[in-house]
Design a protein around this motif. Structure first.
Motif, PDB file in Angstrom:
ATOM      1  N   SER A  21       0.823  -1.206   0.000  1.00  0.00           N
ATOM      2  CA  SER A  21       0.000   0.000   0.000  1.00  0.00           C
ATOM      3  C   SER A  21       0.864   1.266   0.000  1.00  0.00           C
ATOM      4  CB  SER A  21      -0.901  -0.028   1.239  1.00  0.00           C
ATOM      5  OG  SER A  21      -1.307   1.263   1.584  1.00  0.00           O
ATOM      6  N   ASN A  22       0.338   2.316  -0.621  1.00  0.00           N
ATOM      7  CA  ASN A  22       1.002   3.622  -0.618  1.00  0.00           C
ATOM      8  C   ASN A  22       0.425   4.548   0.448  1.00  0.00           C
ATOM      9  OD1 ASN A  22       2.824   3.144  -2.725  1.00  0.00           O
ATOM     10  ND2 ASN A  22       1.196   3.448  -4.232  1.00  0.00           N
ATOM     11  N   GLU A  23      -0.345   3.977   1.367  1.00  0.00           N
ATOM     12  CA  GLU A  23      -0.915   4.789   2.447  1.00  0.00           C
ATOM     13  C   GLU A  23       0.207   5.368   3.307  1.00  0.00           C
ATOM     14  OE1 GLU A  23      -4.850   3.571   4.418  1.00  0.00           O
ATOM     15  OE2 GLU A  23      -3.916   1.682   3.837  1.00  0.00           O
ATOM     16  N   ASP A  24      -0.161   6.240   4.225  1.00  0.00           N
ATOM     17  CA  ASP A  24       0.766   6.901   5.147  1.00  0.00           C
ATOM     18  C   ASP A  24       1.867   5.939   5.620  1.00  0.00           C
ATOM     19  OD1 ASP A  24       2.009   8.192   7.273  1.00  0.00           O
ATOM     20  OD2 ASP A  24       0.138   8.951   8.132  1.00  0.00           O
ATOM     21  N   GLN A  25       3.113   6.325   5.433  1.00  0.00           N
ATOM     22  CA  GLN A  25       4.245   5.457   5.788  1.00  0.00           C
ATOM     23  C   GLN A  25       4.294   5.151   7.280  1.00  0.00           C
ATOM     24  OE1 GLN A  25       7.050   8.329   4.248  1.00  0.00           O
ATOM     25  NE2 GLN A  25       7.972   8.677   6.257  1.00  0.00           N
ATOM     26  N   ARG A  26       3.604   5.960   8.101  1.00  0.00           N
ATOM     27  CA  ARG A  26       3.636   5.771   9.557  1.00  0.00           C
ATOM     28  C   ARG A  26       2.642   4.723  10.055  1.00  0.00           C
ATOM     29  NH1 ARG A  26       1.973  11.012  11.710  1.00  0.00           N
ATOM     30  NH2 ARG A  26       0.560  10.731   9.975  1.00  0.00           N
ATOM     31  N   LEU A  27       1.804   4.203   9.150  1.00  0.00           N
ATOM     32  CA  LEU A  27       0.872   3.130   9.515  1.00  0.00           C
ATOM     33  C   LEU A  27       1.624   1.804   9.565  1.00  0.00           C
ATOM     34  CD1 LEU A  27      -2.177   4.211   7.311  1.00  0.00           C
ATOM     35  CD2 LEU A  27      -1.939   4.446   9.795  1.00  0.00           C
ATOM     36  N   PRO A  28       1.073   0.776  10.241  1.00  0.00           N
ATOM     37  CA  PRO A  28       1.806  -0.494  10.376  1.00  0.00           C
ATOM     38  C   PRO A  28       2.076  -1.231   9.060  1.00  0.00           C
ATOM     39  CG  PRO A  28       0.061  -0.342  12.008  1.00  0.00           C
ATOM     40  CD  PRO A  28      -0.129   0.821  11.079  1.00  0.00           C
ATOM     41  N   HIS A  29       1.179  -1.094   8.085  1.00  0.00           N
ATOM     42  CA  HIS A  29       1.342  -1.766   6.792  1.00  0.00           C
ATOM     43  C   HIS A  29       1.500  -3.283   6.911  1.00  0.00           C
ATOM     44  CE1 HIS A  29       1.324   1.624   3.993  1.00  0.00           C
ATOM     45  NE2 HIS A  29       1.856   2.313   4.985  1.00  0.00           N
ATOM     46  N   HIS A  30       0.625  -3.892   7.705  1.00  0.00           N
ATOM     47  CA  HIS A  30       0.579  -5.358   7.780  1.00  0.00           C
ATOM     48  C   HIS A  30      -0.006  -5.925   6.488  1.00  0.00           C
ATOM     49  CE1 HIS A  30       1.651  -6.501  11.862  1.00  0.00           C
ATOM     50  NE2 HIS A  30       0.997  -5.446  12.321  1.00  0.00           N
ATOM     51  N   LYS A  31       0.459  -7.127   6.131  1.00  0.00           N
ATOM     52  CA  LYS A  31      -0.204  -7.870   5.065  1.00  0.00           C
ATOM     53  C   LYS A  31      -1.503  -8.431   5.626  1.00  0.00           C
ATOM     54  CE  LYS A  31       3.243  -9.554   1.945  1.00  0.00           C
ATOM     55  NZ  LYS A  31       3.732 -10.740   1.280  1.00  0.00           N
ATOM     56  N   GLU A  32      -2.376  -8.907   4.753  1.00  0.00           N
ATOM     57  CA  GLU A  32      -3.620  -9.552   5.180  1.00  0.00           C
ATOM     58  C   GLU A  32      -3.631 -10.956   4.626  1.00  0.00           C
ATOM     59  OE1 GLU A  32      -6.015  -9.616   7.547  1.00  0.00           O
ATOM     60  OE2 GLU A  32      -5.335  -7.572   7.711  1.00  0.00           O
ATOM     61  N   PRO A  33      -3.568 -12.032   5.410  1.00  0.00           N
ATOM     62  CA  PRO A  33      -3.422 -12.023   6.879  1.00  0.00           C
ATOM     63  C   PRO A  33      -2.009 -11.569   7.276  1.00  0.00           C
ATOM     64  CG  PRO A  33      -3.246 -14.275   6.054  1.00  0.00           C
ATOM     65  CD  PRO A  33      -3.584 -13.412   4.867  1.00  0.00           C
ATOM     66  N   LYS A  34      -1.892 -11.206   8.551  1.00  0.00           N
ATOM     67  CA  LYS A  34      -0.605 -10.720   9.052  1.00  0.00           C
ATOM     68  C   LYS A  34       0.453 -11.811   8.950  1.00  0.00           C
ATOM     69  CE  LYS A  34      -2.673  -7.411  12.207  1.00  0.00           C
ATOM     70  NZ  LYS A  34      -2.948  -7.027  13.595  1.00  0.00           N
ATOM     71  N   GLU A  35       1.670 -11.398   8.605  1.00  0.00           N
ATOM     72  CA  GLU A  35       2.777 -12.346   8.434  1.00  0.00           C
ATOM     73  C   GLU A  35       3.971 -11.840   9.246  1.00  0.00           C
ATOM     74  OE1 GLU A  35       5.256 -14.319   4.717  1.00  0.00           O
ATOM     75  OE2 GLU A  35       3.433 -13.183   4.277  1.00  0.00           O
ATOM     76  N   PHE A  36       4.074 -12.359  10.469  1.00  0.00           N
ATOM     77  CA  PHE A  36       5.135 -11.897  11.373  1.00  0.00           C
ATOM     78  C   PHE A  36       6.470 -12.567  11.042  1.00  0.00           C
ATOM     79  CE2 PHE A  36       1.346 -10.746  13.726  1.00  0.00           C
ATOM     80  CZ  PHE A  36       1.683  -9.480  14.192  1.00  0.00           C
ATOM     81  N   GLU A 123      14.133  -9.485  -1.562  1.00  0.00           N
ATOM     82  CA  GLU A 123      13.800  -8.078  -1.823  1.00  0.00           C
ATOM     83  C   GLU A 123      12.454  -7.638  -1.246  1.00  0.00           C
ATOM     84  OE1 GLU A 123      15.622  -5.499  -3.597  1.00  0.00           O
ATOM     85  OE2 GLU A 123      17.214  -6.888  -3.105  1.00  0.00           O
ATOM     86  N   ALA A 124      11.812  -8.479  -0.439  1.00  0.00           N
ATOM     87  CA  ALA A 124      10.556  -8.073   0.208  1.00  0.00           C
ATOM     88  C   ALA A 124      10.884  -7.193   1.415  1.00  0.00           C
ATOM     89  CB  ALA A 124       9.768  -9.302   0.653  1.00  0.00           C
ATOM     90  N   TRP A 125      10.005  -6.235   1.695  1.00  0.00           N
ATOM     91  CA  TRP A 125      10.206  -5.359   2.850  1.00  0.00           C
ATOM     92  C   TRP A 125       9.738  -6.047   4.129  1.00  0.00           C
ATOM     93  CZ3 TRP A 125      13.330  -1.498   2.991  1.00  0.00           C
ATOM     94  CH2 TRP A 125      13.474  -0.601   1.930  1.00  0.00           C
ATOM     95  N   ILE A 126      10.593  -5.986   5.148  1.00  0.00           N
ATOM     96  CA  ILE A 126      10.214  -6.395   6.504  1.00  0.00           C
ATOM     97  C   ILE A 126      10.218  -5.137   7.358  1.00  0.00           C
ATOM     98  CG2 ILE A 126      10.877  -7.684   8.568  1.00  0.00           C
ATOM     99  CD1 ILE A 126      12.258  -9.711   6.716  1.00  0.00           C
ATOM    100  N   ARG A 127       9.113  -4.898   8.045  1.00  0.00           N
ATOM    101  CA  ARG A 127       9.011  -3.732   8.930  1.00  0.00           C
ATOM    102  C   ARG A 127       9.383  -4.153  10.344  1.00  0.00           C
ATOM    103  NH1 ARG A 127       5.157   1.305   8.322  1.00  0.00           N
ATOM    104  NH2 ARG A 127       7.077   1.823   7.190  1.00  0.00           N
ATOM    105  N   VAL A 128      10.366  -3.472  10.931  1.00  0.00           N
ATOM    106  CA  VAL A 128      10.838  -3.778  12.286  1.00  0.00           C
ATOM    107  C   VAL A 128      10.419  -2.624  13.195  1.00  0.00           C
ATOM    108  CG1 VAL A 128      12.818  -4.405  13.716  1.00  0.00           C
ATOM    109  CG2 VAL A 128      12.823  -4.980  11.267  1.00  0.00           C
ATOM    110  N   TRP A 129       9.512  -2.937  14.113  1.00  0.00           N
ATOM    111  CA  TRP A 129       8.975  -1.923  15.026  1.00  0.00           C
ATOM    112  C   TRP A 129       9.809  -1.947  16.306  1.00  0.00           C
ATOM    113  CZ3 TRP A 129       3.550  -2.201  17.756  1.00  0.00           C
ATOM    114  CH2 TRP A 129       3.193  -0.925  18.217  1.00  0.00           C
ATOM    115  N   VAL A 130      10.524  -0.868  16.558  1.00  0.00           N
ATOM    116  CA  VAL A 130      11.388  -0.784  17.735  1.00  0.00           C
ATOM    117  C   VAL A 130      10.764   0.196  18.720  1.00  0.00           C
ATOM    118  CG1 VAL A 130      13.711  -0.271  18.573  1.00  0.00           C
ATOM    119  CG2 VAL A 130      13.404  -1.291  16.308  1.00  0.00           C
ATOM    120  N   LYS A 131      10.504  -0.319  19.930  1.00  0.00           N
ATOM    121  CA  LYS A 131       9.879   0.485  20.973  1.00  0.00           C
ATOM    122  C   LYS A 131      10.870   0.700  22.118  1.00  0.00           C
ATOM    123  CE  LYS A 131       6.459  -2.603  20.650  1.00  0.00           C
ATOM    124  NZ  LYS A 131       5.226  -3.335  20.925  1.00  0.00           N
ATOM    125  N   LYS A 132      10.470   1.474  23.106  1.00  0.00           N
ATOM    126  CA  LYS A 132      11.329   1.800  24.247  1.00  0.00           C
ATOM    127  C   LYS A 132      11.964   0.533  24.821  1.00  0.00           C
ATOM    128  CE  LYS A 132      11.237   3.720  28.913  1.00  0.00           C
ATOM    129  NZ  LYS A 132      10.411   4.355  29.953  1.00  0.00           N
TER     130      LYS A 132
END
Length: 200
Positions: A21-36, A123-132
């Motif tokens: 998706s080209n939606e807001d880059q700050r959204l999680p952008h999960h696939k459907e179904p989610k693929e962790f 070449e697939a994108w993996i999003r890594v969410w880093v929190k405190k």
């Protein structure tokens, strides 16, 4: 029984394959179904991770040990948010441009959170969410990008071996020795392992 064991890093670092998706880059952008994606899978790509005590980072022995063992002599702290970062809009745009570095990128979230996107071996994108409390190391030569999440804030420690060099090399920069070394160490090794598995 083994499935009950939970890696405590997963409370501060999570990863998943991204949608197109080209939606807001700050959204999680999960696939459907989610693929962790597991932290072990990230390690196979050269992305290392720790969970540390962000409230006591100045006196944390574990952080001290990591710095000593990996030679991280330089440290500074950056706050990324509209109020604190000069030229915020331009910087965020630059951070989200796909690029690589000729050195490791080390980030430790002391507060807030953000997304580090990395390419897998296909070449697939993996999003890594880093929190405190989460600290990650992106290896030299990996294509990646960064964005804040919808909270619009991260306070991060940046570490470096020697004097810091923040130069981003926007894709394509496949001719750089660090890119070739990364491919040899992580991508081609993984491809060779998959070939062996297929032959078994």
């Amino acid at each position: 029984m083994g499935s009950e064991f939970k890696d405590n890093r997963e409370e501060v670092i999570q990863a998943w394959y991204m949608d197109d998706s080209n939606e807001d880059q700050r959204l999680p952008h999960h696939k459907e179904p989610k693929e962790f994606v597991s932290l072990d899978k990230l390690a196979e790509l050269g992305v290392l991770s720790w969970r540390l005590d962000a409230d006591n980072y100045e006196t944390d022995d574990e952080l001290k040990k990591i710095r000593e063992s990996r030679g991280y002599s330089y440290v500074d702290i950056i706050e990324v948010c509209p109020e604190k970062l000069p030229n915020y809009e331009e910087k965020i745009k630059n951070f989200f441009e796909e690029h690589l570095h000729t050195d490791e990128e080390i980030r430790y979230a002391l507060a807030g959170s953000g997304y580090f996107d990395v390419r897998d071996s296909n070449e697939a994108w993996i999003r890594v969410w880093v929190k405190k409390g989460g600290m990650i190391v992106l290896p030299a030569g990996i294509y990646h990008r960064f964005t804040l999440d919808t909270n619009n804030y991260i306070k991060a420690m940046r570490l470096f071996v020697g004097d810091p060099v923040w130069t981003p090399f926007n894709r394509p920069h496949d001719h750089l020795p660090e890119r070739k070394k990364y491919l040899e160490e992580f991508v081609q090794k993984e491809d060779a392992g998959a070939t062996v598995d297929a032959a078994a």
